[in-house]
Structures are given as structure tokens and as C-alpha cells.
Design a protein around this motif. Structure first.
Motif, mmCIF file in Angstrom:
data_model
loop_
_atom_site.group_PDB
_atom_site.id
_atom_site.type_symbol
_atom_site.label_atom_id
_atom_site.label_comp_id
_atom_site.label_asym_id
_atom_site.label_seq_id
_atom_site.Cartn_x
_atom_site.Cartn_y
_atom_site.Cartn_z
ATOM 1 N N PHE A 44 0.835 -1.459 -0.108
ATOM 2 C CA PHE A 44 0.067 0.032 0.066
ATOM 3 C C PHE A 44 1.109 1.302 -0.094
ATOM 4 O O PHE A 44 0.713 2.018 -0.869
ATOM 5 C CB PHE A 44 -0.905 0.009 1.237
ATOM 6 C CG PHE A 44 -1.867 1.046 1.273
ATOM 7 C CD1 PHE A 44 -2.381 1.699 0.470
ATOM 8 C CD2 PHE A 44 -1.631 1.703 2.607
ATOM 9 C CE1 PHE A 44 -3.487 2.795 0.587
ATOM 10 C CE2 PHE A 44 -2.662 3.008 2.658
ATOM 11 C CZ PHE A 44 -3.439 3.479 1.660
ATOM 12 N N PRO A 63 -6.662 -2.294 -0.676
ATOM 13 C CA PRO A 63 -6.955 -2.619 0.624
ATOM 14 C C PRO A 63 -8.187 -2.452 0.763
ATOM 15 O O PRO A 63 -8.732 -1.233 0.459
ATOM 16 C CB PRO A 63 -5.800 -1.989 1.610
ATOM 17 C CG PRO A 63 -5.525 -0.630 0.683
ATOM 18 C CD PRO A 63 -5.391 -0.892 -0.707
ATOM 19 N N CYS A 151 -3.830 6.087 -6.351
ATOM 20 C CA CYS A 151 -4.093 4.802 -5.579
ATOM 21 C C CYS A 151 -5.454 4.736 -4.989
ATOM 22 O O CYS A 151 -5.943 5.765 -4.593
ATOM 23 C CB CYS A 151 -2.920 4.655 -4.570
ATOM 24 S SG CYS A 151 -1.383 4.520 -5.186
ATOM 25 N N ALA A 153 -8.005 2.986 -1.899
ATOM 26 C CA ALA A 153 -8.241 2.143 -1.070
ATOM 27 C C ALA A 153 -9.804 2.074 -0.568
ATOM 28 O O ALA A 153 -10.520 2.905 -1.037
ATOM 29 C CB ALA A 153 -7.594 2.628 0.359
#
Length: 257
Positions: A44, A63, A151, A153
Motif C-alpha cells: 500500500f 486494501p 491509488c 483504498a
């Protein structure tokens, strides 16, 4: 995104040389401290550094922070992303709608994953794996491709979000107890400073074959078993118990220590 790169450079210069990332999910998120959570933490943080330096580089995983309402899941991501964070919704079924929402966004939260349909989960996988986003220029209407720095999550308060036993090949669950937001806010720069140092010294933002075999596979296989055996009868409360055991050292087989 030179401003993100400048921020990361400053973090690395000010890093106190103390290791935090390996146990970050246990320390700040209250997750079990296992080989699995240590691996997902490394991937991550290193993914965020890698994407800042190499926009458009492929990413395939996200995640999923699972925990009750008020656990601080979304707040934690907002702290990490800072001014480059967003959770602004877009139409999941229309990939072109995601592009404008991801412009200049370093970390994007996909909130309440349990509310998505099977088709929307499939669309999310495509978005997470994207290397570019597209937009149309106002004057020429020309379609332009821009390398993606974002990114992803996910967060959910319902641990039954798996719609099938393949969902978590891209989405890696992390069971959250209560995020220590003050500590995370205090150590944010140190975490990214360490991540830069790790990435510059060869740390990977994806799992090796050995890590897939000995760490990920046992954990995800256990999730497969729970899903296939219990998809018709388990209640959310029962699944929460199962997921709590899933990420304990005993359940991670070869991956735990």
C-alpha cells in the motif's frame, strides 16, 4: 504532480530512520499483526510512492479496511492523502466519468464497498487497474489520455462485501478495530519518508510469487472457504467473526509468525 514528489522528498529527508510501515496496520489501525497485514501495508505505502514518481504504472490491488461505524477508516485515508485525497462519488459503470474525479488525486477512497452490486464490483476492478484517465478538451473536444497517479483504498462497515469468491483477488481485506488518528497524523510524514526509502532501495509495490504462495494464498483461500460454505446462511455478525479469525496468526498458516 511535482508537488507530491516534493512532499515525498521532504518526508524522506526528515525521516528519523525508524521502521513503522511493517507494523503500521497493527499500530495505527488496530489490525492483527501478521505476515499478511505486514505485506499489504508494504504494498500500500510503496504503491503510493511509486505512482507519484511513475504515473500510469499498473496497479492491481486495493486494501479494504473493514470495521464498524466510527472506527476512523475514512478519516485515516484522508490523513494519508492530505490535500490530494478524495472520496467524491462517480458513476462506477462509466469509466469515463471517473477521469475528472481522479484529476490530481493521489489517494481515492471507495467508500461502503458492501453497497456495490456484482457488476459494479467488476467495474471497480477495471478502474483500479487503469493506467490512464481520459477527458475532453473544452475548446477542441479532443479526447486526451493522462497517466494516472491515483491509488485506491476501500472501506466498508459490513464484512460481507464479497459478492463472490474472486472479489478479494483485487481487494485485500484488513480488519480494523479503532484507528489511532492522532498517532497517524503525527507519524504521517515519517511513514511516507520510510516508504520513499524502501522504494528507492528496491521494495516492491506488488507481491512476489513466494509472497503470493506463502502469505496471500493461505489468507485468501480461507476467505474462499468461508464464502463458499456460508454464502447462503451466514449472517453479517457471523461473517464478522469469521473475518476476525481469518486474519489472526492461526488462520494465516504459513504466512503467520
Amino acid at each position: 504532480m511535482q508537488d507530491i514528489k516534493d512532499y515525498l522528498t521532504t518526508c524522506e529527508e526528515q525521516w528519523d530512520r525508524k521502521g513503522r510501515i511493517a507494523h503500521a496496520f497493527a499500530t495505527y489501525w488496530g489490525a492483527a499483526d501478521t505476515a499478511y497485514t505486514r505485506l499489504v501495508s508494504r504494498i500500500f505505502f510503496c504503491s503510493m510512492v511509486m505512482r507519484a514518481h511513475h504515473p500510469g504504472e499498473p496497479l492491481h490491488y486495493a486494501p479494504v479496511f473493514m470495521g464498524g461505524q466510527g472506527a476512523g477508516k475514512s478519516e485515516a485515508l484522508a490523513i494519508l492523502g492530505g490535500k490530494w485525497f478524495s472520496d467524491a462519488p462517480f458513476s462506477v459503470g462509466k469509466k469515463e466519468d471517473a477521469g475528472p474525479r481522479l484529476n490530481r488525486i493521489w489517494l481515492y477512497e471507495i467508500a461502503e464497498l458492501d453497497m456495490f452490486t456484482r457488476a459494479e464490483i467488476a467495474a471497480l476492478k477495471a478502474i483500479i487497474s487503469s493506467t490512464t484517465y481520459h477527458y475532453r478538451e473544452r475548446l477542441t473536444a479532443r479526447r486526451v489520455a493522462v497517466p494516472l497517479i491515483t491509488c485506491f483504498a476501500c472501506t466498508t462497515s459490513d464484512n460481507t462485501f464479497f459478492h463472490d469468491s474472486t472479489s478479494h483477488r483485487r481487494f485485500w481485506p484488513v480488519a480494523v478495530q479503532q484507528v489511532d488518528l492522532d498517532a497517524l497524523r503525527r507519524d504521517r510524514d515519517m511513514l511516507f519518508g520510510e516508504a520513499v526509502h524502501m522504494w528507492e532501495n528496491g521494495a516492491l509495490w506488488f507481491p512476489t510469487r513466494e509472497e503470493e504462495r506463502h502469505v496471500l494464498a493461505p489468507a485468501l483461500h480461507a476467505a474462499d472457504v468461508h464464502f463458499e460454505q456460508n454464502r447462503h446462511q451466514l449472517s453479517g455478525a457471523h461473517l464478522r467473526g469469521a473475518c476476525g479469525q481469518l486474519f489472526s496468526p492461526a488462520q494465516l498458516v504459513n504466512g503467520a509468525d
